[in-house]
Design a protein around this motif. Structure first.
Motif, short mmCIF file in Angstrom:
data_model
loop_
_atom_site.label_atom_id
_atom_site.label_comp_id
_atom_site.label_asym_id
_atom_site.label_seq_id
_atom_site.Cartn_x
_atom_site.Cartn_y
_atom_site.Cartn_z
N GLU A 122 -6.85 -10.91 4.31
CA GLU A 122 -6.52 -11.60 3.06
C GLU A 122 -6.85 -10.73 1.85
O GLU A 122 -6.08 -10.67 0.88
N ARG A 123 -7.98 -10.04 1.89
CA ARG A 123 -8.36 -9.16 0.78
C ARG A 123 -7.36 -8.02 0.62
O ARG A 123 -7.00 -7.66 -0.50
N ARG A 124 -6.93 -7.46 1.73
CA ARG A 124 -5.94 -6.37 1.67
C ARG A 124 -4.64 -6.86 1.06
O ARG A 124 -4.02 -6.15 0.24
N HIS A 125 -4.22 -8.05 1.42
CA HIS A 125 -2.98 -8.62 0.85
C HIS A 125 -3.12 -8.86 -0.65
O HIS A 125 -2.20 -8.56 -1.42
N ILE A 126 -4.27 -9.38 -1.07
CA ILE A 126 -4.50 -9.66 -2.50
C ILE A 126 -4.50 -8.37 -3.31
O ILE A 126 -3.86 -8.28 -4.37
N VAL A 127 -5.20 -7.35 -2.82
CA VAL A 127 -5.28 -6.07 -3.54
C VAL A 127 -3.91 -5.41 -3.62
O VAL A 127 -3.50 -4.90 -4.67
N LYS A 128 -3.18 -5.42 -2.52
CA LYS A 128 -1.85 -4.80 -2.48
C LYS A 128 -0.91 -5.47 -3.48
O LYS A 128 -0.23 -4.80 -4.27
N TYR A 132 -2.90 3.43 -9.99
CA TYR A 132 -2.90 2.18 -9.24
C TYR A 132 -3.08 2.39 -7.74
O TYR A 132 -3.57 1.51 -7.04
N ILE A 133 -2.69 3.56 -7.26
CA ILE A 133 -2.99 3.89 -5.86
C ILE A 133 -4.50 4.03 -5.68
O ILE A 133 -5.09 3.52 -4.71
N LEU A 134 -5.14 4.73 -6.62
CA LEU A 134 -6.61 4.85 -6.58
C LEU A 134 -7.28 3.49 -6.73
O LEU A 134 -8.29 3.21 -6.08
N THR A 135 -6.70 2.65 -7.59
CA THR A 135 -7.24 1.30 -7.79
C THR A 135 -7.17 0.51 -6.49
O THR A 135 -8.12 -0.19 -6.12
N TYR A 136 -6.06 0.64 -5.79
CA TYR A 136 -5.90 -0.05 -4.50
C TYR A 136 -6.96 0.42 -3.51
O TYR A 136 -7.62 -0.39 -2.84
N ILE A 137 -7.15 1.74 -3.44
CA ILE A 137 -8.13 2.30 -2.49
C ILE A 137 -9.55 1.85 -2.84
O ILE A 137 -10.33 1.46 -1.96
N ILE A 138 -9.88 1.89 -4.14
CA ILE A 138 -11.23 1.52 -4.57
C ILE A 138 -11.52 0.05 -4.26
O ILE A 138 -12.59 -0.30 -3.74
N LEU A 139 -10.57 -0.83 -4.57
CA LEU A 139 -10.79 -2.26 -4.32
C LEU A 139 -10.79 -2.57 -2.83
O LEU A 139 -11.51 -3.47 -2.37
N ARG A 140 -10.00 -1.83 -2.06
CA ARG A 140 -10.01 -2.02 -0.60
C ARG A 140 -11.36 -1.63 0.00
O ARG A 140 -11.82 -2.24 0.96
#
Length: 214
Positions: free
Chosen positions: A39-45, A156-164
């Motif tokens: 669920e977290r991965r879906h939300i971040v993506k 935003y790619i970095l943002t995705y990685i950081i939040l993941r």
């Protein structure tokens, strides 16, 4: 190349600081408390994709909005400088976000927190939108425009990685390390805001001086 590199560096520094994925981590973890990794991965993506689309749309449509509403670029630079300065000051004080969530609000956001408040206004707020419009106004060639879009995508790619990886990063960095990084980025952002404000004020003052001499 001599023009693209400094421009790309300025874009990356300003957008990464305004997007502020490190500062968003504690709020993201709070909002997704109890959810699984899927669920977290879906939300971040979803949040990063929506933020990217919104920011690109405003970046390219900014000049049209200026003409439609009769807004001058210099006036917008001054207003954007004030907004970015406020955000930088809050970061300098290690304030993570202006959005405060209560327990009952977290439950209300659970269905679609990827749009609000995670995407808007956290990852794509007024500061990032204003910065995108200003950066596009400074991009006088197609190579600079492509650079701007590429930098926003990288951010935003970095943002995705950081939040993941937020659950691991919080443990590694710690609260103290996170506060130090927030203050450093806030200071950099305030410098960018001052440059933006001066860049908008200078031509206005020059025009006023020239008119007074006539």
């Amino acid at each position: 190349m001599d023009t693209i590199l400094p421009y790309a560096l300025l874009c990356f520094t300003s957008f990464f600081t305004l997007t502020n994925p490190l500062g968003t981590m504690p709020v993201f973890l709070t909002m997704t408390n109890g959810l699984g990794e899927k669920e977290r991965r879906h939300i971040v993506k979803r949040a990063t994709i929506i933020s990217f689309i919104i920011l690109i749309a405003f970046t390219f449509c900014g000049q049209f909005l200026f003409k439609f509403f009769g807004i001058s670029t210099n006036g917008f630079r001054i207003a954007a400088g004030i907004i970015i300065l406020k955000i930088g000051y809050d970061m300098l004080q290690a304030r993570y976000t202006n959005t405060k969530l209560k327990d009952e609000e977290i439950k209300a956001y659970a269905d679609d927190i990827s749009i609000t408040p995670l995407s808007i206004p956290m990852l794509c707020g007024p500061g990032a939108i204003a910065n995108g419009i200003i950066m596009m106004d400074d991009a006088h060639t197609w190579s600079l425009k492509v650079t701007l879009v590429a930098v926003i995508a990288v951010v935003y790619i970095l943002t995705y990685i950081i939040l993941r990886l937020s659950t691991r990063l919080v443990k590694v960095i710690g609260e103290t390390g996170n506060n130090v990084m927030m203050r450093l980025m806030g200071l950099i952002l305030m410098v960018i805001a001052v440059e933006c404000f001066v860049g908008g004020m200078r031509p206005i003052l020059i025009d006023l001086i020239q008119e007074s001499r006539l």
